[in-house]
Scaffold this motif. Structure first.
Motif, PDB file in Angstrom:
ATOM      1  N   ALA A 287       0.849  -1.189   0.000  1.00  0.00           N
ATOM      2  CA  ALA A 287       0.000   0.000   0.000  1.00  0.00           C
ATOM      3  C   ALA A 287       0.879   1.231   0.000  1.00  0.00           C
ATOM      4  O   ALA A 287       1.918   1.272   0.664  1.00  0.00           O
ATOM      5  CB  ALA A 287      -0.930   0.006   1.217  1.00  0.00           C
ATOM      6  N   ASN A 288       0.473   2.232  -0.752  1.00  0.00           N
ATOM      7  CA  ASN A 288       1.185   3.523  -0.809  1.00  0.00           C
ATOM      8  C   ASN A 288       2.656   3.354  -1.177  1.00  0.00           C
ATOM      9  O   ASN A 288       3.521   4.061  -0.672  1.00  0.00           O
ATOM     10  CB  ASN A 288       1.067   4.263   0.533  1.00  0.00           C
ATOM     11  N   GLY A 289       2.926   2.390  -2.041  1.00  0.00           N
ATOM     12  CA  GLY A 289       4.285   2.200  -2.513  1.00  0.00           C
ATOM     13  C   GLY A 289       5.211   1.491  -1.556  1.00  0.00           C
ATOM     14  O   GLY A 289       6.410   1.435  -1.784  1.00  0.00           O
ATOM     15  N   VAL A 290       4.682   0.929  -0.469  1.00  0.00           N
ATOM     16  CA  VAL A 290       5.507   0.288   0.553  1.00  0.00           C
ATOM     17  C   VAL A 290       5.077  -1.166   0.714  1.00  0.00           C
ATOM     18  O   VAL A 290       3.877  -1.463   0.786  1.00  0.00           O
ATOM     19  CB  VAL A 290       5.396   1.023   1.909  1.00  0.00           C
ATOM     20  N   VAL A 291       6.053  -2.079   0.750  1.00  0.00           N
ATOM     21  CA  VAL A 291       5.791  -3.495   0.982  1.00  0.00           C
ATOM     22  C   VAL A 291       6.056  -3.793   2.462  1.00  0.00           C
ATOM     23  O   VAL A 291       7.128  -3.469   2.978  1.00  0.00           O
ATOM     24  CB  VAL A 291       6.676  -4.388   0.085  1.00  0.00           C
ATOM     25  N   VAL A 292       5.085  -4.415   3.126  1.00  0.00           N
ATOM     26  CA  VAL A 292       5.148  -4.630   4.572  1.00  0.00           C
ATOM     27  C   VAL A 292       4.971  -6.123   4.853  1.00  0.00           C
ATOM     28  O   VAL A 292       4.151  -6.796   4.221  1.00  0.00           O
ATOM     29  CB  VAL A 292       4.058  -3.827   5.308  1.00  0.00           C
ATOM     30  N   LEU A 293       5.756  -6.646   5.813  1.00  0.00           N
ATOM     31  CA  LEU A 293       5.671  -8.043   6.238  1.00  0.00           C
ATOM     32  C   LEU A 293       5.165  -8.105   7.676  1.00  0.00           C
ATOM     33  O   LEU A 293       5.635  -7.361   8.540  1.00  0.00           O
ATOM     34  CB  LEU A 293       7.048  -8.713   6.132  1.00  0.00           C
ATOM     35  N   GLU A 294       4.231  -9.045   7.920  1.00  0.00           N
ATOM     36  CA  GLU A 294       3.666  -9.223   9.260  1.00  0.00           C
ATOM     37  C   GLU A 294       3.722 -10.702   9.614  1.00  0.00           C
ATOM     38  O   GLU A 294       3.356 -11.566   8.804  1.00  0.00           O
ATOM     39  CB  GLU A 294       2.226  -8.729   9.294  1.00  0.00           C
ATOM     40  N   ASN A 295       4.185 -11.026  10.805  1.00  0.00           N
ATOM     41  CA  ASN A 295       4.255 -12.411  11.258  1.00  0.00           C
ATOM     42  C   ASN A 295       2.878 -12.882  11.731  1.00  0.00           C
ATOM     43  O   ASN A 295       2.190 -12.192  12.477  1.00  0.00           O
ATOM     44  CB  ASN A 295       5.256 -12.553  12.402  1.00  0.00           C
ATOM     45  N   LEU A 296       2.492 -14.099  11.298  1.00  0.00           N
ATOM     46  CA  LEU A 296       1.247 -14.715  11.737  1.00  0.00           C
ATOM     47  C   LEU A 296       1.478 -16.090  12.357  1.00  0.00           C
ATOM     48  O   LEU A 296       0.536 -16.701  12.862  1.00  0.00           O
ATOM     49  CB  LEU A 296       0.276 -14.869  10.547  1.00  0.00           C
ATOM     50  N   GLY A 297       2.718 -16.594  12.289  1.00  0.00           N
ATOM     51  CA  GLY A 297       3.000 -17.958  12.706  1.00  0.00           C
ATOM     52  C   GLY A 297       3.468 -18.065  14.142  1.00  0.00           C
ATOM     53  O   GLY A 297       3.977 -17.105  14.733  1.00  0.00           O
ATOM     54  N   ALA A 298       3.347 -19.271  14.679  1.00  0.00           N
ATOM     55  CA  ALA A 298       3.731 -19.508  16.067  1.00  0.00           C
ATOM     56  C   ALA A 298       5.245 -19.524  16.250  1.00  0.00           C
ATOM     57  O   ALA A 298       5.758 -19.201  17.327  1.00  0.00           O
ATOM     58  CB  ALA A 298       3.136 -20.837  16.544  1.00  0.00           C
ATOM     59  N   ASN A 299       6.003 -19.889  15.216  1.00  0.00           N
ATOM     60  CA  ASN A 299       7.456 -20.007  15.346  1.00  0.00           C
ATOM     61  C   ASN A 299       8.203 -18.731  14.981  1.00  0.00           C
ATOM     62  O   ASN A 299       9.421 -18.711  14.975  1.00  0.00           O
ATOM     63  CB  ASN A 299       7.957 -21.167  14.481  1.00  0.00           C
ATOM     64  N   GLY A 300       7.476 -17.679  14.635  1.00  0.00           N
ATOM     65  CA  GLY A 300       8.111 -16.390  14.393  1.00  0.00           C
ATOM     66  C   GLY A 300       8.637 -16.232  12.978  1.00  0.00           C
ATOM     67  O   GLY A 300       8.839 -17.195  12.240  1.00  0.00           O
ATOM     68  N   THR A 301       8.871 -14.979  12.601  1.00  0.00           N
ATOM     69  CA  THR A 301       9.418 -14.596  11.300  1.00  0.00           C
ATOM     70  C   THR A 301      10.568 -13.641  11.531  1.00  0.00           C
ATOM     71  O   THR A 301      10.493 -12.767  12.397  1.00  0.00           O
ATOM     72  CB  THR A 301       8.337 -13.931  10.430  1.00  0.00           C
ATOM     73  N   TYR A 302      11.630 -13.796  10.747  1.00  0.00           N
ATOM     74  CA  TYR A 302      12.838 -12.989  10.909  1.00  0.00           C
ATOM     75  C   TYR A 302      13.126 -12.233   9.610  1.00  0.00           C
ATOM     76  O   TYR A 302      12.935 -12.762   8.511  1.00  0.00           O
ATOM     77  CB  TYR A 302      14.036 -13.872  11.252  1.00  0.00           C
ATOM     78  N   VAL A 303      13.606 -10.994   9.740  1.00  0.00           N
ATOM     79  CA  VAL A 303      14.037 -10.178   8.598  1.00  0.00           C
ATOM     80  C   VAL A 303      15.490  -9.799   8.809  1.00  0.00           C
ATOM     81  O   VAL A 303      15.826  -9.127   9.788  1.00  0.00           O
ATOM     82  CB  VAL A 303      13.169  -8.915   8.444  1.00  0.00           C
ATOM     83  N   ASN A 304      16.343 -10.281   7.907  1.00  0.00           N
ATOM     84  CA  ASN A 304      17.784 -10.028   8.011  1.00  0.00           C
ATOM     85  C   ASN A 304      18.334 -10.426   9.374  1.00  0.00           C
ATOM     86  O   ASN A 304      19.151  -9.726   9.983  1.00  0.00           O
ATOM     87  CB  ASN A 304      18.109  -8.559   7.709  1.00  0.00           C
ATOM     88  N   GLY A 305      17.841 -11.575   9.885  1.00  0.00           N
ATOM     89  CA  GLY A 305      18.333 -12.120  11.138  1.00  0.00           C
ATOM     90  C   GLY A 305      17.674 -11.582  12.386  1.00  0.00           C
ATOM     91  O   GLY A 305      17.981 -12.030  13.487  1.00  0.00           O
ATOM     92  N   LYS A 306      16.755 -10.632  12.247  1.00  0.00           N
ATOM     93  CA  LYS A 306      16.115 -10.021  13.414  1.00  0.00           C
ATOM     94  C   LYS A 306      14.655 -10.431  13.466  1.00  0.00           C
ATOM     95  O   LYS A 306      13.912 -10.256  12.494  1.00  0.00           O
ATOM     96  CB  LYS A 306      16.234  -8.497  13.352  1.00  0.00           C
ATOM     97  N   LYS A 307      14.221 -10.992  14.613  1.00  0.00           N
ATOM     98  CA  LYS A 307      12.835 -11.419  14.770  1.00  0.00           C
ATOM     99  C   LYS A 307      11.930 -10.205  14.843  1.00  0.00           C
ATOM    100  O   LYS A 307      12.232  -9.226  15.535  1.00  0.00           O
ATOM    101  CB  LYS A 307      12.681 -12.266  16.037  1.00  0.00           C
ATOM    102  N   ILE A 308      10.830 -10.259  14.098  1.00  0.00           N
ATOM    103  CA  ILE A 308       9.922  -9.110  14.070  1.00  0.00           C
ATOM    104  C   ILE A 308       8.744  -9.371  15.003  1.00  0.00           C
ATOM    105  O   ILE A 308       8.238 -10.486  15.096  1.00  0.00           O
ATOM    106  CB  ILE A 308       9.429  -8.819  12.638  1.00  0.00           C
ATOM    107  N   ASP A 309       8.327  -8.326  15.707  1.00  0.00           N
ATOM    108  CA  ASP A 309       7.175  -8.430  16.595  1.00  0.00           C
ATOM    109  C   ASP A 309       6.086  -7.439  16.213  1.00  0.00           C
ATOM    110  O   ASP A 309       5.161  -7.180  16.982  1.00  0.00           O
ATOM    111  CB  ASP A 309       7.604  -8.193  18.046  1.00  0.00           C
ATOM    112  N   ARG A 310       6.222  -6.855  15.029  1.00  0.00           N
ATOM    113  CA  ARG A 310       5.247  -5.907  14.521  1.00  0.00           C
ATOM    114  C   ARG A 310       5.404  -5.866  13.003  1.00  0.00           C
ATOM    115  O   ARG A 310       6.419  -6.325  12.468  1.00  0.00           O
ATOM    116  CB  ARG A 310       5.494  -4.506  15.094  1.00  0.00           C
ATOM    117  N   PRO A 311       4.442  -5.340  12.272  1.00  0.00           N
ATOM    118  CA  PRO A 311       4.614  -5.199  10.815  1.00  0.00           C
ATOM    119  C   PRO A 311       5.820  -4.310  10.503  1.00  0.00           C
ATOM    120  O   PRO A 311       5.988  -3.245  11.104  1.00  0.00           O
ATOM    121  CB  PRO A 311       3.300  -4.544  10.366  1.00  0.00           C
ATOM    122  N   VAL A 312       6.675  -4.760   9.568  1.00  0.00           N
ATOM    123  CA  VAL A 312       7.880  -4.012   9.215  1.00  0.00           C
ATOM    124  C   VAL A 312       7.931  -3.812   7.711  1.00  0.00           C
ATOM    125  O   VAL A 312       7.418  -4.616   6.938  1.00  0.00           O
ATOM    126  CB  VAL A 312       9.167  -4.734   9.691  1.00  0.00           C
TER     127      VAL A 312
END
Length: 520
Positions: free
Chosen positions: A473-498
């Motif tokens: 949206a608005n030219g920005v791509v955003v990732l949000e974790n929905l899984g129980a085992n977590g999602t990481y971006v460039n080695g850092k676990k995310i706890d909010r949409p990034v």
């Protein structure tokens, strides 16, 4: 008016593979302000972290007024063009010169395709540089010969800095000095240090210390001040044992470049005129770093011109007809009052037209006309408020590869909406190079099982049935974790949409994926 915030500066020492730079000292540096043609304004900042940063990590003000941060990206993935000067000290020792000539091509190969560069020596003026983004042409410029008498290092650096100061068209300026650091010229560099400090130039000072124990520490310290006094620069030491690893030597510069970010501001939130910008960065919960950038008089005028250029509305004029295309100025003759015909009182007065009667009635009865207008408006308002909304046609939506097929049940006709998806998402698994692609409109769910997931990735039990959501949206791509085992971006676990950037590395389940996207 934004309230003043007390800034706490915490000085940290960070050693990063032999690179000792401004970023490693826990500083924030606001290097430059770039006016983009797309109506956005970019702030180039150096921050003491390589984490995946978000707009919420920065606070920006213009003339003390808070400004909305639109996005944050690394310098290499932004639209900002960097101009690089690779300055070779021809007077360095033979061993150092040989290593420098092996390192220079590796530095050239690291440049992004959008950047411009030129090779310079201590025998040249910066005003004679040949700028190019063709790496083959740059490597051709790098065919140099050593000259032990060419010691004018100060003059060469000053020439490059002055070039960038004189011309404001350079979005970002970097000078990379290749030397052994023991040039006699650096002992008289106090004026040059002041010039570098007051400029927006980033300086990288390579010191090829290949004499193993016989180096002059005072000269090396003076030489390193070229870099440490610049905007986010770094002194890079190449020790005797590293002389044969040219690629690793070049990578040390790339490591420091990771500290630079482009903070993009929306024009809609900017004031009409600006004299200064301030950036505050949240390093952690207890540390705030800040820096400001004062616009010169010329830059303030350039800012106003940029604001006006972004607000221009072009109105097309009607094409002149054949009778309008008359060369030269045309003037209407001024009537001579003495030659005006005198009306004859016996001439009959023409009857008033319907339009004349209407005008006369309006002029004589303004209250009546106003009342009629108000009544008409009231009637229209009542009609709008009481009108029932038409019953929408009942439609059934069937999703086939993200394309919607509408079944119109009134007439039995099938209408296919052929509008393509807005974006194609691509994931490449890093271990076996498996490729997963799928088009998306606004959101895309990644997971292990269909139909809950749009993009299905099998063979990984640690991946949740619904693991992550990608939004656009608005030219920005955003990732949000929905899984129980977590999602990481460039080695850092995310706890909010990034916010994501091209070529980011995602960890979902047990596997790593490199993400990219393009518009269809």
């Amino acid at each position: 008016m934004k309230k003043k915030i007390t800034i706490v500066l915490l000085i940290m020492m960070m050693l990063f593979t032999g690179v000792l730079g401004a970023s490693a000292e826990g500083k924030l540096t606001l290097q430059n302000v770039v006016f983009q043609d797309d109506g956005t304004l970019d702030l180039i900042v150096s921050v003491p972290t390589i984490d995946n940063l978000q707009p919420a990590d920065f606070s920006v003000s213009a003339n003390t007024e808070a400004i909305e941060v639109k996005s944050v990206s690394s310098i290499g993935r932004s639209d900002v063009v960097t101009h690089w000067v690779f300055l070779v000290d021809l007077s360095m020792s033979a061993a150092s010169f040989e290593t420098a000539m092996k390192t220079l091509p590796e530095l050239i190969n690291l440049l992004p395709e959008k950047d411009m560069a030129a090779v310079m020596t201590t025998e040249m003026s910066a005003y004679n540089l040949q700028w190019t983004n063709d790496k083959a042409a740059l490597n051709a410029q790098a065919g140099l010969k050593r000259n032990g008498n060419a010691k004018q290092l100060n003059a060469a650096v000053a020439s490059a800095v002055t070039l960038f100061e004189d011309q404001t068209t350079y979005e970002r300026a970097c000078i990379v000095i290749l030397s052994d650091g023991e040039n006699d010229d650096v002992e008289k560099s106090s004026n040059l240090i002041s010039q570098i400090t007051s400029s927006n130039v980033t300086v990288y000072a390579y010191a090829f210390e290949l004499t193993a124990g016989n180096r002059d520490n005072d000269k090396i310290e003076n030489y390193g001040a070229y870099a440490t006094s610049s905007a986010g620069g770094a002194m890079i030491s190449v020790e005797y044992g590293e002389r044969n690893n040219a690629q690793a030597n070049a990578k040390k510069l790339e490591q420091n470049e990771q500290y630079f970010r482009v903070v993009k501001l929306a024009k809609s939130s900017l004031p009409e005129s600006v004299s200064s910008f301030e950036v505050i960065f949240r390093l952690d919960n207890n540390t705030l770093l800040a820096d400001d950038f004062a616009l010169s008089s010329a830059r303030q005028l350039a800012y106003k011109d940029w604001m006006n250029a972004q607000s221009v509305i072009i109105i097309s004029e009607p094409t002149p007809g054949p009778t309008d295309m008359i060369s030269g100025p045309t003037t209407q003759p001024t009537p001579d009052p003495t030659n005006m015909p005198t009306p004859d009182p016996t001439d009959p007065v023409p009857d008033p037209t319907l339009f004349d009667k209407i005008i006369e009635f309006v002029e004589e009865n303004p209250i009546v006309i106003l009342g009629v207008v108000l009544v008409a408006l009231l009637v229209v308002l009542l009609v709008v408020l009481t009108r029932k909304k038409p019953v929408e046609e009942q439609k059934t939506e069937i999703r086939v590869d993200r394309t919607v097929i509408h079944d119109n049940r009134d007439n039995g006709a099938t209408v296919v909406d052929m509008e393509p998806a807005k974006m194609m998402i691509r994931l490449i698994r890093t271990d076996d190079r498996s490729v997963y692609t799928m088009a998306m409109n606004e959101t895309l769910i990644i997971g292990r099982k269909a139909p809950e997931a749009d993009m299905v990735i099998s063979g990984d039990e640690k991946l949740s049935r619904v693991h992550a959501r990608i939004s656009f949206a608005n030219g920005v791509v955003v990732l949000e974790n929905l899984g129980a085992n977590g999602t990481y971006v460039n080695g850092k676990k995310i706890d909010r949409p990034v916010q994501l950037h091209q070529q980011d590395i995602l960890k979902m389940g047990e596997k790593l994926y490199q993400i990219s996207w393009h518009m269809q």
